[in-house]
Design a protein around this motif. Structure first.
Motif, short mmCIF file in Angstrom:
data_model
loop_
_atom_site.label_atom_id
_atom_site.label_comp_id
_atom_site.label_asym_id
_atom_site.label_seq_id
_atom_site.Cartn_x
_atom_site.Cartn_y
_atom_site.Cartn_z
N GLY A 27 0.83 -1.21 0.00
CA GLY A 27 0.00 0.00 0.00
C GLY A 27 0.85 1.25 0.00
O GLY A 27 0.64 2.18 -0.78
N ALA A 28 1.88 1.28 0.87
CA ALA A 28 2.76 2.44 0.93
C ALA A 28 3.56 2.59 -0.36
O ALA A 28 3.79 3.71 -0.84
CB ALA A 28 3.71 2.30 2.12
N THR A 29 3.99 1.48 -0.94
CA THR A 29 4.75 1.53 -2.19
C THR A 29 3.94 2.19 -3.31
O THR A 29 4.46 3.04 -4.05
CB THR A 29 5.15 0.11 -2.63
OG1 THR A 29 6.01 -0.45 -1.63
CG2 THR A 29 5.89 0.13 -3.96
N ALA A 30 2.68 1.80 -3.44
CA ALA A 30 1.83 2.38 -4.49
C ALA A 30 1.62 3.87 -4.26
O ALA A 30 1.68 4.68 -5.20
CB ALA A 30 0.50 1.65 -4.54
N VAL A 31 1.37 4.27 -3.01
CA VAL A 31 1.13 5.69 -2.71
C VAL A 31 2.40 6.49 -2.96
O VAL A 31 2.35 7.60 -3.52
CB VAL A 31 0.65 5.86 -1.26
CG1 VAL A 31 0.44 7.34 -0.94
CG2 VAL A 31 -0.65 5.11 -1.01
N ILE A 32 3.55 5.94 -2.56
CA ILE A 32 4.82 6.64 -2.78
C ILE A 32 5.07 6.85 -4.27
O ILE A 32 5.49 7.94 -4.70
CB ILE A 32 5.98 5.84 -2.14
CG1 ILE A 32 5.94 5.97 -0.62
CG2 ILE A 32 7.33 6.33 -2.68
CD1 ILE A 32 6.90 5.05 0.11
N SER A 33 4.80 5.83 -5.09
CA SER A 33 5.00 5.96 -6.54
C SER A 33 4.12 7.06 -7.12
O SER A 33 4.57 7.86 -7.95
CB SER A 33 4.68 4.63 -7.23
OG SER A 33 5.59 3.63 -6.85
N ILE A 34 2.87 7.10 -6.69
CA ILE A 34 1.94 8.13 -7.19
C ILE A 34 2.39 9.52 -6.75
O ILE A 34 2.38 10.48 -7.53
CB ILE A 34 0.50 7.83 -6.72
CG1 ILE A 34 -0.01 6.55 -7.39
CG2 ILE A 34 -0.43 9.00 -7.04
CD1 ILE A 34 -1.32 6.04 -6.84
N ARG A 35 2.81 9.65 -5.49
CA ARG A 35 3.25 10.97 -4.98
C ARG A 35 4.51 11.44 -5.71
O ARG A 35 4.67 12.63 -5.99
CB ARG A 35 3.52 10.89 -3.48
CG ARG A 35 2.29 10.62 -2.63
CD ARG A 35 1.26 11.76 -2.71
NE ARG A 35 0.05 11.39 -2.01
CZ ARG A 35 -1.01 10.81 -2.56
NH1 ARG A 35 -1.01 10.56 -3.87
NH2 ARG A 35 -2.07 10.50 -1.86
N LEU A 36 5.41 10.52 -6.01
CA LEU A 36 6.60 10.91 -6.78
C LEU A 36 6.22 11.38 -8.17
O LEU A 36 6.80 12.32 -8.71
CB LEU A 36 7.58 9.73 -6.85
CG LEU A 36 8.34 9.38 -5.56
CD1 LEU A 36 9.14 8.10 -5.74
CD2 LEU A 36 9.25 10.52 -5.13
N GLY A 37 5.24 10.71 -8.77
CA GLY A 37 4.76 11.12 -10.09
C GLY A 37 4.13 12.50 -10.06
O GLY A 37 4.20 13.26 -11.03
N GLU A 38 3.52 12.83 -8.92
CA GLU A 38 2.90 14.15 -8.73
C GLU A 38 3.91 15.21 -8.30
O GLU A 38 3.56 16.38 -8.18
CB GLU A 38 1.79 14.06 -7.68
CG GLU A 38 0.62 13.17 -8.12
CD GLU A 38 -0.36 12.87 -7.00
OE1 GLU A 38 -1.50 12.47 -7.29
OE2 GLU A 38 0.01 13.05 -5.81
N GLY A 39 5.16 14.78 -8.04
CA GLY A 39 6.19 15.72 -7.61
C GLY A 39 6.13 16.08 -6.14
O GLY A 39 6.73 17.08 -5.72
N ARG A 40 5.46 15.29 -5.32
CA ARG A 40 5.28 15.59 -3.88
C ARG A 40 6.23 14.72 -3.07
O ARG A 40 5.85 13.80 -2.37
CB ARG A 40 3.82 15.36 -3.49
CG ARG A 40 2.86 16.28 -4.23
CD ARG A 40 1.44 15.75 -4.30
NE ARG A 40 0.81 15.70 -2.99
CZ ARG A 40 -0.44 15.25 -2.79
NH1 ARG A 40 -1.16 14.82 -3.82
NH2 ARG A 40 -0.95 15.23 -1.58
N ARG A 41 7.51 15.03 -3.12
CA ARG A 41 8.56 14.22 -2.50
C ARG A 41 8.47 14.23 -0.97
O ARG A 41 8.68 13.20 -0.32
CB ARG A 41 9.93 14.71 -2.95
CG ARG A 41 11.09 13.86 -2.46
CD ARG A 41 12.39 14.36 -3.08
NE ARG A 41 12.35 14.20 -4.53
CZ ARG A 41 12.70 13.09 -5.16
NH1 ARG A 41 13.11 12.05 -4.46
NH2 ARG A 41 12.65 13.02 -6.46
#
Length: 459
Positions: A73-87
């Motif tokens: 779950g955290a992996t998927a959210v992290i990938s999406i946030r990186l795609g959105e530029g929200r490091r």
């Protein structure tokens, strides 16, 4: 260009290979955790030892389900946030995930040790099998923290664009497990206890490697150790929402394994449980590359979906599904051409186990050629942050179809009905997957057209 940005710019096929090949190698080696244990136990202890490990397996799946809830779950959210530029938010999710993994591991270990014998009796352990199951599980539970941290954080390493590091984690654990199995079981004669000690010591080495990656400052995301105990409810909800699909799938696998073991004991006794243990081991070796493909595809899917590059999302799925189908068909052919050689790995000296194992392999794996598409389909929706559809596909095979079939078919066909339930569920779940993915592709096509039109519109 940083490692995360590659996910949205590089060509899909080379990118998928770059991420998936290390994951496939890692998952194949990871499969050795259970398969090697069973090979050594089958040859060093016998069918009762194999039955003991099989009866413990549903409990281990429950433990893994909670780890997957947080880790994937955290992996998927992290990938999406990186795609959105929200490091910054991705780093906060990473710290919260580690805190949750530690809580889950300690709670599971405590509960398991307190209720060890009642749980094993509930699993259906006979007087003959109980000593083996007890010896194995009582030791495995002490490694809960090692497993949770190494498995959970390893997925997040992959989400940051470091698949080779993630592969090394699995290689370290599985190779050390294989070596220790040989030493503890064959050299020292520790039996199932040796298999358990080998597993948790290998998991401890994997955990040390994963934590050292963050401690050495090699990670793309910074792990803020002070934020680990400061778990935020909003982040927990985000992780749980997306992680629910693999959690449900794993929990369903536990329930399904429990029902299966009860049915096997009723219609075939401890020997039938041992034979199905052989089938599951071979099944694991075939399916683990599919999970590796999923792990490689997930950050690419999540990043590009977050970046609204929907054409790249569709291309990634098609490549992943094609690769998965190729893998399962190769595995299927191996079980048709060399069934005797494969089954003999787990104890060729026992004639009854060999005969029943061959019968189970030939029936259970009939629909193996379509399973790859079904598994990739469930991961597709999970990576896109659509937990409801992912849950439906994850549950369709193991709950909505398989569990009812395990109740119905054995009533009419006995042990043959238990074996036949698997290919019937595989075929039905694949049909559901094709339907949902087809609709999602249409929706992505419309979204891509809208995005392209907005870019072309004069300002």
């Amino acid at each position: 260009m940083d490692r995360a940005e590659r996910l949205g710019t590089e060509r899909i096929l080379p990118l998928l290979l770059k991420f998936s090949v290390p994951a496939i190698v890692g998952m194949l080696v990871q499969a050795l955790y259970n398969v090697v244990d069973r090979i050594f136990v089958g040859n060093g202890v016998g069918p009762l030892g194999l039955a003991g490990l099989s009866l413990v397996f549903p409990i281990m799946l429950v433990q893994m389900a909670f780890v997957m809830l947080v880790g994937l779950g955290a992996t998927a959210v992290i990938s999406i946030r990186l795609g959105e530029g929200r490091r910054d938010e991705a780093e906060k999710i990473l710290a919260n995930a580690l805190g949750l993994l530690l809580i889950i591991a300690l709670a599971g270990m405590t509960a398991g040790l307190l209720f060890l014998d009642p749980v094993l009796r509930l699993m259906g352990a006979s007087e003959a099998v109980m000593p083996y199951a007890r010896d194995y599980l009582s030791i495995i539970l002490y490694g809960a923290v090692f497993q949770a941290v190494s498995f959970g954080l390893n997925h997040m390493i992959r989400a940051q664009g470091s698949p080779a590091i993630a592969m090394a984690t699995m290689l370290i654990g599985a190779i050390s497990n294989t070596i220790l199995d040989a030493v503890f079981i064959l050299r020292f004669g520790w039996g199932v206890k040796g298999a358990a000690w080998a597993t948790i010591m290998a998991q401890a080495l994997s955990m040390v490697w994963v934590l050292s990656y963050f401690l050495r400052g090699k990670s793309e995301l910074r792990l803020n150790w002070r934020a680990v105990p400061r778990i935020e409810l909003t982040i927990v909800k985000q992780i749980a929402a997306i992680g629910f699909a693999p959690f449900a799938m794993q929990l369903a696998a536990s329930v399904q394994n429990f029902i299966l073991n009860q049915s096997l004991i009723r219609h075939g006794g401890d020997l039938a449980v041992s034979a199905m243990s052989v089938v599951f081991s071979l099944n694991t070796l075939i399916l683990m590359p599919i999970f590796g493909i999923n792990q490689g595809a997930q950050p690419i899917l999540g990043y590009n979906y977050g970046a609204k590059q929907y054409q790249r999302v569709r291309q990634t799925f098609l490549y992943a599904a094609g690769a998965a189908t190729l893998v399962v068909n190769m595995g299927f052919l191996a079980t048709r051409l060399f069934p005797q050689q494969l089954v003999s790995l787990f104890g060729k000296e026992d004639v009854q186990l060999m005969a029943l194992g061959l019968r189970a392999v030939r029936t259970v794996m009939i629909c193996m050629p379509v399973v790859g598409l079904q598994i990739v389909g469930a991961n597709f929706f999970q990576a896109l942050g659509k937990p409801k559809k992912a849950a439906v596909l994850s549950l369709s095979r193991q709950v909505l179809l398989l569990i009812p079939l395990l109740f119905i078919l054995p009533r009419f066909y006995g042990l043959s009905g238990v074996f036949a339930a698997y290919p019937a569920a595989d075929a039905g779940a694949t049909a559901v997957t094709v339907s949902l993915v087809w609709r999602e592709f249409a929706a992505l096509g419309r979204a891509q057209a809208e995005t392209d039109a907005a870019v072309l519109q004069p300002r």
